[in-house]
Write an enzyme that holds these catalytic residues in place. Sequence first.
Site, PDB file in Angstrom:
ATOM      1  CE  LYS A 112       6.263  -1.563 -33.683  1.00 21.36           C
ATOM      2  NZ  LYS A 112       7.291  -1.354 -32.894  1.00 21.36           N
ATOM      3  CE  LYS A 194       1.744  -2.816 -28.022  1.00 23.09           C
ATOM      4  NZ  LYS A 194       3.388  -2.902 -28.345  1.00 23.09           N
ATOM      5  CE  LYS A 197       7.271   4.097 -25.886  1.00 22.70           C
ATOM      6  NZ  LYS A 197       7.801   2.653 -26.822  1.00 22.70           N
TER       7      LYS A 197
HETATM    8  N1  AQP Z   1       0.644  -2.276 -23.798  1.00 29.08           N
HETATM    9  C1  AQP Z   1       1.347  -3.193 -23.105  1.00 29.08           C
HETATM   10  N2  AQP Z   1       1.322  -4.267 -22.259  1.00 29.08           N
HETATM   11  C2  AQP Z   1       2.183  -4.619 -21.685  1.00 29.08           C
HETATM   12  N3  AQP Z   1       3.524  -4.698 -21.903  1.00 29.08           N
HETATM   13  C3  AQP Z   1       3.808  -3.877 -23.031  1.00 29.08           C
HETATM   14  N4  AQP Z   1       5.067  -3.518 -23.679  1.00 29.08           N
HETATM   15  C4  AQP Z   1       4.711  -2.627 -24.696  1.00 29.08           C
HETATM   16  N5  AQP Z   1       3.448  -2.223 -24.617  1.00 29.08           N
HETATM   17  C5  AQP Z   1       2.726  -3.083 -23.641  1.00 29.08           C
HETATM   18  C6  AQP Z   1       6.299  -4.170 -23.385  1.00 29.08           C
HETATM   19  O1  AQP Z   1       7.175  -3.082 -23.236  1.00 29.08           O
HETATM   20  C7  AQP Z   1       8.519  -3.753 -23.613  1.00 29.08           C
HETATM   21  C8  AQP Z   1       9.175  -2.697 -24.228  1.00 29.08           C
HETATM   22  O2  AQP Z   1       8.686  -2.313 -25.479  1.00 29.08           O
HETATM   23  P1  AQP Z   1       9.010  -1.734 -26.611  1.00 29.08           P
HETATM   24  O3  AQP Z   1      10.164  -0.892 -26.411  1.00 29.08           O
HETATM   25  O4  AQP Z   1       9.769  -2.979 -27.641  1.00 29.08           O
HETATM   26  O5  AQP Z   1       8.103  -1.077 -27.361  1.00 29.08           O
HETATM   27  P2  AQP Z   1       6.680  -1.500 -28.062  1.00 29.08           P
HETATM   28  O6  AQP Z   1       6.449  -2.671 -27.749  1.00 29.08           O
HETATM   29  O7  AQP Z   1       6.980  -1.159 -29.528  1.00 29.08           O
HETATM   30  O8  AQP Z   1       5.896  -0.520 -27.071  1.00 29.08           O
HETATM   31  P3  AQP Z   1       4.800   0.555 -27.592  1.00 29.08           P
HETATM   32  O9  AQP Z   1       4.551   1.391 -26.462  1.00 29.08           O
HETATM   33  O10 AQP Z   1       3.950  -0.004 -28.536  1.00 29.08           O
HETATM   34  O11 AQP Z   1       5.897   1.297 -28.816  1.00 29.08           O
HETATM   35  P4  AQP Z   1       5.494   2.224 -30.003  1.00 29.08           P
HETATM   36  O12 AQP Z   1       4.383   2.642 -30.050  1.00 29.08           O
HETATM   37  O13 AQP Z   1       6.581   3.157 -30.261  1.00 29.08           O
HETATM   38  O14 AQP Z   1       5.640   1.061 -30.861  1.00 29.08           O
HETATM   39  C9  AQP Z   1       8.169  -4.783 -24.210  1.00 29.08           C
HETATM   40  O15 AQP Z   1       8.576  -5.985 -23.310  1.00 29.08           O
HETATM   41  C10 AQP Z   1       6.838  -4.966 -24.360  1.00 29.08           C
HETATM   42  O16 AQP Z   1       6.285  -6.374 -24.493  1.00 29.08           O
END
Ligand code: AQP
Length: 328
Positions: A112, A194, A197
């Site tokens: 990040k 991965k 969003k």
């Molecule tokens: N691709 C994924 N596969 C499986 N689990 C996933 N998680 C996130 N992406 C995947 C799980 O979702 C939960 C919540 O995640 P978060 O709110 O911490 O967001 P994040 O991991 O930062 O998700 P994104 O979609 O990648 O958001 P951005 O793009 O905004 O950073 C966690 O349990 C995570 O493991």
Amino acid sequence: MKPTIFSGVQPTGIPTLGNYIGAMKGFVDLQHDYDATYCIVNQHALTVPKDPAKLKKQTLQLAALYLALGIDPNVANIFVQSDVPAHSQAAWMVMCMTGLGELERMTQFKDKAAKQESVGAGLLVYPPLMVADIILYDAQYVPVGDDQKQHIELTRNFVDRFNARFGDDILIKPEAIFPKAGSRVKSLQDPLSKMSKSDKNEKSFILLLDEPKAITKKIKGAVTDSLGIVKYDEENQPGVANLLNIFSSLSGRTIEDLVEDYGDTGYGRFKGDLAELVVDTLAPIQERYQKLLVSDDLRDILHTGAQRANEKASVTLARMEKAMGIGY
Ligand code: AQP
């Protein structure tokens, strides 16, 4: 007494199918067998710049989605992180007992930080806030996606360190729960990374509120390979393996069963059936979501959830403060 679980999701936009399969589906499946606490971690969302009005809106959207997915607020506790001050109070104590090196080694921090022009300290100390989130509810289990492995390990190490220094059993050491299939759902356009969003390519992810047409288009356009055989081979066919994981998670069918069914019939029928499955899974959730978002109950549920969470969290916080000598 039921075992305890805690987990959270950031209100950074409509969650993806990855968030659902990796974590949120488990929230629903596990709520009856565990004493469950599910948080909307809006303070985590501040670690990278956010539009305030959007963040507020997305907080309520995520609350409505939690309910639309089937989390029952009479069974599991749902609340917003910033409604419970103990999270930031406990996080401070966690930070004071966490090495800078440990935080700098976190892969999510490195990933990040690399995407930011200027990196706020919050991005570095976000894992201690996550440690605080978990330990405040005496969580024994944490349902998360595989990308959170390192943060759970940090939590476990912290608990060991804290208990060794201040007394056994002050804090509970949690364990991660990963889903059988789809613990890391991959991008539909780059099956080595991965599904996220925040990906700039909208074809790479499916959002839980995507329209059926968009879902079908994204799945049919998912990157696979030219072999034309539905087989689980992460190394040589990562795109197909990813679709198989999604299929297995949403249908409850085993990978072996799916491979036997679709085998060498090409990808057309496989992708078509998967698209239908995703659309059918999300349609009732989307319908419930639209009603819940405008319902008066939403704020009441969050208010009650915050009261319950405050009660529980303040007990653990007091234990930590007493142990560390905060107070007089
Ligand atoms: N691709 C994924 N596969 C499986 N689990 C996933 N998680 C996130 N992406 C995947 C799980 O979702 C939960 C919540 O995640 P978060 O709110 O911490 O967001 P994040 O991991 O930062 O998700 P994104 O979609 O990648 O958001 P951005 O793009 O905004 O950073 C966690 O349990 C995570 O493991």
